[in-house]
Structure formats: structure tokens, C-alpha cells
Design a protein around this motif. Structure first.
Motif, PDB file in Angstrom:
ATOM      1  N   THR A   7       0.895  -1.025  -0.327  1.00  0.00           N
ATOM      2  CA  THR A   7      -0.074   0.074   0.167  1.00  0.00           C
ATOM      3  C   THR A   7       1.116   1.281   0.093  1.00  0.00           C
ATOM      4  N   TRP A   8       0.684   2.329  -0.908  1.00  0.00           N
ATOM      5  CA  TRP A   8       1.714   3.663  -0.908  1.00  0.00           C
ATOM      6  C   TRP A   8       1.820   4.380  -0.029  1.00  0.00           C
ATOM      7  N   TRP A   9       1.611   4.405   1.467  1.00  0.00           N
ATOM      8  CA  TRP A   9       1.662   4.691   2.343  1.00  0.00           C
ATOM      9  C   TRP A   9       3.411   3.769   2.914  1.00  0.00           C
ATOM     10  N   LYS A  10       3.035   2.549   2.617  1.00  0.00           N
ATOM     11  CA  LYS A  10       3.798   2.392   4.034  1.00  0.00           C
ATOM     12  C   LYS A  10       5.507   1.672   3.345  1.00  0.00           C
ATOM     13  N   LEU A  38      -2.497   3.261  -4.657  1.00  0.00           N
ATOM     14  CA  LEU A  38      -2.820   4.865  -4.410  1.00  0.00           C
ATOM     15  C   LEU A  38      -4.232   5.507  -5.132  1.00  0.00           C
ATOM     16  N   PHE A  63       5.309  11.085   9.344  1.00  0.00           N
ATOM     17  CA  PHE A  63       3.801  11.011   8.769  1.00  0.00           C
ATOM     18  C   PHE A  63       2.994  12.337   8.418  1.00  0.00           C
ATOM     19  N   LEU A  77       6.997   5.886   4.561  1.00  0.00           N
ATOM     20  CA  LEU A  77       6.646   5.568   6.487  1.00  0.00           C
ATOM     21  C   LEU A  77       7.276   5.125   6.855  1.00  0.00           C
ATOM     22  N   TYR A 119       3.484  13.937   0.029  1.00  0.00           N
ATOM     23  CA  TYR A 119       4.251  12.902  -0.887  1.00  0.00           C
ATOM     24  C   TYR A 119       3.103  12.209  -2.042  1.00  0.00           C
ATOM     25  N   ALA A 120       1.522  11.794  -1.162  1.00  0.00           N
ATOM     26  CA  ALA A 120       0.228  11.414  -1.934  1.00  0.00           C
ATOM     27  C   ALA A 120      -0.073  12.259  -3.105  1.00  0.00           C
ATOM     28  N   LEU A 168       3.534  11.974   4.539  1.00  0.00           N
ATOM     29  CA  LEU A 168       2.764  11.616   2.875  1.00  0.00           C
ATOM     30  C   LEU A 168       1.807  12.285   2.741  1.00  0.00           C
TER      31      LEU A 168
END
Length: 216
Positions: free
Chosen positions: A119-122, A216, A192, A125, A198-199, A195
Motif C-alpha cells: 500500500t502506497w504509504w507503507k 494509491l 507522517f 513511512l 507525498y500523495a 505522507l
């Protein structure tokens, strides 16, 4: 999806290299200034708020242009940042920054690459938090611990070590350790917060072949 392994055009790398160099240079200057608001001068420097975004630039290059491109961004950003930091900061800060930067950014690359299909955030982070811990430990020890004060003296400069004791959370410790702890806590927080940009930047640059990596 198969990742993008083609060699990126130099023009595609420029925004990432420029961002990386600007962030590190600014951080090397700001780390010399305590964050005095709210009485946090013995816990934080202004550099703690800017440096974590170097991982954002690295991760975006990795996500959009691939691992080989991210390596080039790290290498170019490293050279520009260290050279200019010697001029704008001090040689000791530049050496500490260069060492910590190289180790942490390479670690960030490796962790991100292993997690890029999650998943895009893992990936951004986890990689940024682990790399930030290494970066903080290396940088503050080299830049401010008395055991490395010889670097300043070798360049004919006054010892810039911050080894005098302060009290943090009820415990006495050297100032450079206190600053390192505060720096790392802020880096985790900004990891955090970052993110969100980043997104957003991930969507803005979604025209590249690597755009569909992650979810995403």
C-alpha cells in the motif's frame, strides 16, 4: 506491475536532485540554530523540521523513476550538498552530514524498494523512520560529540562540540544526545505529515511508467 528500469533522462532527474540538495544544505545551516520557541532550545534545532523532506524527495524519485534513478539522485544530491555545506556551514557539519546522508539514504532506498509494491504509504513511512534513526545517530555523534572534536581542530576551527550536560525527562545527558532525541522525534512526526505532500506529488507525477506501482 513490472517496475520501470529504463535509464531516466537527465532532465527528469533535475527536480529531484535540486530538491535534495536544497533540503540538505538548508538543514546543515539550520541545525546550527536551536529551536528556542516554547523553551525547546536544548531539545531541538531548526534543522529537524527540514531534513526529513530529503527522504520525501528520495522516495518520490524511487517511486516514479525507479531504483537506479533514485541512486543517481542520492549521489548528485550528496555531492552538491557536501560541497556547498563546507562553504555555508562548517567542514565538521559537512562531514557529519555527508556520512549520515549517504548511509541513511541508501538504507531508505533499500527498504523502500523491498516495500514498494505494498500500500502506497507503507514504503515511504517505514523507510523514512528507520533511515531517520540511523541518520540522527550518525549525524549528531559526528557533528557534536566531544570525541570527534578533532575534526574542528584539524581544520583550525574552534571545537563545536556540544558535550555539556543538560536535563531531559529528568535525566542528565550531553546536549548533543538531547538534541538527537528531539530531532528524531520530530523526524518521526514529519514522516507522517509528509505522507500528504507525498500523495499529492505522486498524483501530479502519475504520467511516468512507474505510476501504477503501489496502490494509491
Amino acid at each position: 506491475m513490472e517496475r520501470n528500469t529504463s535509464r531516466p533522462a537527465f532532465a527528469a532527474l533535475l527536480p529531484y536532485v535540486g530538491a535534495m540538495a536544497a533540503i540538505v544544505i538548508a538543514s546543515n545551516i539550520l541545525v546550527q540554530h536551536p529551536f528556542t520557541p516554547f523553551g525547546l532550545g536544548e531539545l531541538l534545532t531548526w534543522g529537524a523540521f527540514t531534513y526529513p523532506f530529503a527522504f520525501l524527495a528520495n522516495d518520490l524519485a524511487n517511486r516514479r523513476l525507479g531504483m537506479s534513478a533514485a541512486r543517481m539522485v542520492v549521489a548528485a544530491g550528496f555531492l552538491l550538498a557536501v560541497i556547498l555545506s563546507i562553504w555555508l556551514a562548517t567542514p565538521r557539519i559537512a562531514i557529519a552530514s555527508g556520512t549520515a546522508f549517504a548511509v541513511a539514504q541508501i538504507l531508505d532506498l533499500l527498504i523502500f524498494d523491498r516495500m514498494r509494491m505494498m500500500t502506497w504509504w507503507k514504503a515511504p513511512l517505514v523507510s523514512s523512520i528507520i533511515a531517520s534513526a540511523i541518520d540522527t545517530a550518525l549525524f549528531f555523534r559526528l557533528a557534536f560529540a566531544p570525541s570527534f572534536g578533532g575534526i574542528d581542530r584539524w581544520f583550525g576551527m574552534e571545537d563545536g562540540s556540544l558535550g555539556f550536560p543538560v536535563v531531559m525527562f529528568g535525566y542528565e545527558m550531553p546536549l548533543w544526545v538531547s538534541l538527537a532525541i528531539g530531532d528524531f522525534l520530530v523526524k518521526v512526526l514529519i514522516g507522517f505529515v509528509a505522507l500528504l505532500p507525498y500523495a499529492g506529488l505522486l498524483r501530479l507525477t502519475a504520467k511516468t511508467p512507474a505510476a501504477n506501482e503501489g496502490r494509491l
